[in-house]
Design an enzyme around this catalytic site. Sequence first.
Site, PDB file in Angstrom:
ATOM      1  N   TYR A 161       4.431   6.748   9.840  1.00 51.95           N
ATOM      2  CA  TYR A 161       3.595   5.576   9.564  1.00 51.95           C
ATOM      3  C   TYR A 161       4.374   4.517   8.780  1.00 51.95           C
ATOM      4  O   TYR A 161       4.296   3.326   9.092  1.00 51.95           O
ATOM      5  CB  TYR A 161       2.323   5.988   8.793  1.00 51.95           C
ATOM      6  N   HIS A 201       0.842  -1.198   0.000  1.00 51.46           N
ATOM      7  CA  HIS A 201       0.000   0.000   0.000  1.00 51.46           C
ATOM      8  C   HIS A 201       0.877   1.248   0.000  1.00 51.46           C
ATOM      9  O   HIS A 201       1.735   1.390   0.869  1.00 51.46           O
ATOM     10  CB  HIS A 201      -0.881   0.056   1.262  1.00 51.46           C
ATOM     11  N   TYR A 226      -8.911   5.229   8.073  1.00 55.29           N
ATOM     12  CA  TYR A 226      -9.074   5.563   9.495  1.00 55.29           C
ATOM     13  C   TYR A 226     -10.142   6.648   9.577  1.00 55.29           C
ATOM     14  O   TYR A 226      -9.989   7.706   8.946  1.00 55.29           O
ATOM     15  CB  TYR A 226      -7.777   6.129  10.075  1.00 55.29           C
ATOM     16  N   LYS A 257       1.931  -0.153  15.100  1.00 51.02           N
ATOM     17  CA  LYS A 257       3.373  -0.152  15.358  1.00 51.02           C
ATOM     18  C   LYS A 257       3.915  -1.301  16.208  1.00 51.02           C
ATOM     19  O   LYS A 257       5.130  -1.554  16.204  1.00 51.02           O
ATOM     20  CB  LYS A 257       3.759   1.162  16.084  1.00 51.02           C
ATOM     21  N   PRO A 276      -2.953   0.438  19.322  1.00 50.03           N
ATOM     22  CA  PRO A 276      -2.763  -0.082  17.956  1.00 50.03           C
ATOM     23  C   PRO A 276      -2.969   0.928  16.832  1.00 50.03           C
ATOM     24  O   PRO A 276      -2.697   0.597  15.674  1.00 50.03           O
ATOM     25  CB  PRO A 276      -3.812  -1.205  17.871  1.00 50.03           C
TER      26      PRO A 276
END
Length: 404
Positions: free
Chosen positions: A390, A75, A206, A302, A298
């Site tokens: 990220y 991704h 998200y 990570k 979460p």
Amino acid sequence: MKRLRTQVGIVGAGPAGLLLGHLLHLRGIDSIVLEDRSREYVIGRVRAGVLEQSTVDLLVSVGLGQRLQREGMRHGAIQLCFLRRRHRIDFEELTPGRFITVYGQNELVTDLIAARRATGRPLHFSVRDLHIADFDSAPRIGFQTEEDECEVACDFIAGCDGGHGVCRPSILTDHAGVVRVYEREYPFAWLGILAQASPSCEELVYALHDRGFALFSMRSPSITRLYLQCAPDENIKNWPDDRIWHELTARFDTADAWSPNRGAILQKGISAMHSLVVEPMRCGRLFLAGDAAHIVPPTGAKGLNLAVADVWVLAHALSAYYHEEREDLLEHYSDRCLRRVWAVQRFSWWMTSMLHLAPGGSDFDYRRQLADLDYVTTSRAAMTSLAENYTGLPLDSGSLPSES
Ligand code: FAD
Ligand code: DHB
């Protein structure tokens, strides 16, 4: 009593313990891996899904990339959804060229177990009454198998037994004055499901909604993974499938009428959210790694990646000890890991605070969160910071700064 001997005794066959065993094997260092659950349980446990690029690069470089590269889903972006609109954070453009890979933790653990089996080195599941002793001087691990009561003498113990193991409490009991624990509870949890449904979007989404947080993810072209913010003491029995879909549909309400595809729910569970750091991550000859040493909420995806980063540093340090008679890298293990751990704690706390509704939170808090989301989806500097964190900070090379 059956007496055994090894160089490194590894407690826990999660990603941290199994990968450490593999890295040590590649350096010709002997280990035993001890796990108190069955193989089926460990492989069946549904948890993480997102691997940072450096995690993937590391796994590929140590011969663990075959299935990961074939089946992992690459991704180049995630989406943030608020006020009914989805916004892309384009990692590949911002970082540039960095990406993440969606590959279930249980698939990774399956690969790690197969790699361990292929080495012929010991890996015991379903051990009972495991306890560690004398880790300041001559470490020992006691445990029972179906057949025997065993004790293994080792040079070092790697405590890779996760958030509910025995190694962290042993350090806290024996070195209460030396070791410090930093903790934070969050007033919410995640209800996660696996659904037999093709992912309706190619990227993770998200979402912050005035009903709470939701996350869209996936495991394969036919399996969708979804999460919902819920109360920390929520009972899963109060969440029949219809209620879960209803809530997901409400929270993923978008102006472009996007929503996750529905399908049979294959698995559901609730995970509490917690931040924790143990300092230092070493006591004598006992080294904590992964969730045994630190827990992150979460939201930033990570925990597993951090476990991989720890054992990378630990494997280098143990290799320097055995092959170069150097102890300095072992002495620096904790400091080196903690720098990354706190960077990741900050990021995970920030993502969590931005995307969840605290019970009793005010309208001010919600408006401030929306302002944070507005900033992070419009300012290139803010988007780049999110993308950099990220996709993952670079792995520590394992050498000391003076050598690099
Ligand atoms: P664990 O995986 O917990 O392994 C520890 C092992 O030790 C276990 O097998 C346990 O059974 C064993 N053990 C415990 N006690 C004993 C004992 N006494 N004796 C012997 N063995 C023992 N992380 C990410 O990076 N990306 C994500 O996308 C992500 N998503 C997540 C989603 C959810 C819902 C959850 C709950 C977690 C998520 N995480 C994610 C976190 C990630 O799953 C953990 O950080 C990761 O499992 C840590 O690996 P570990 O090997 O340190 O610990
Ligand atoms: C997944 C888990 C996470 O914690 C996250 O932030 C993103 C995705 C997952 O399980 O797919």
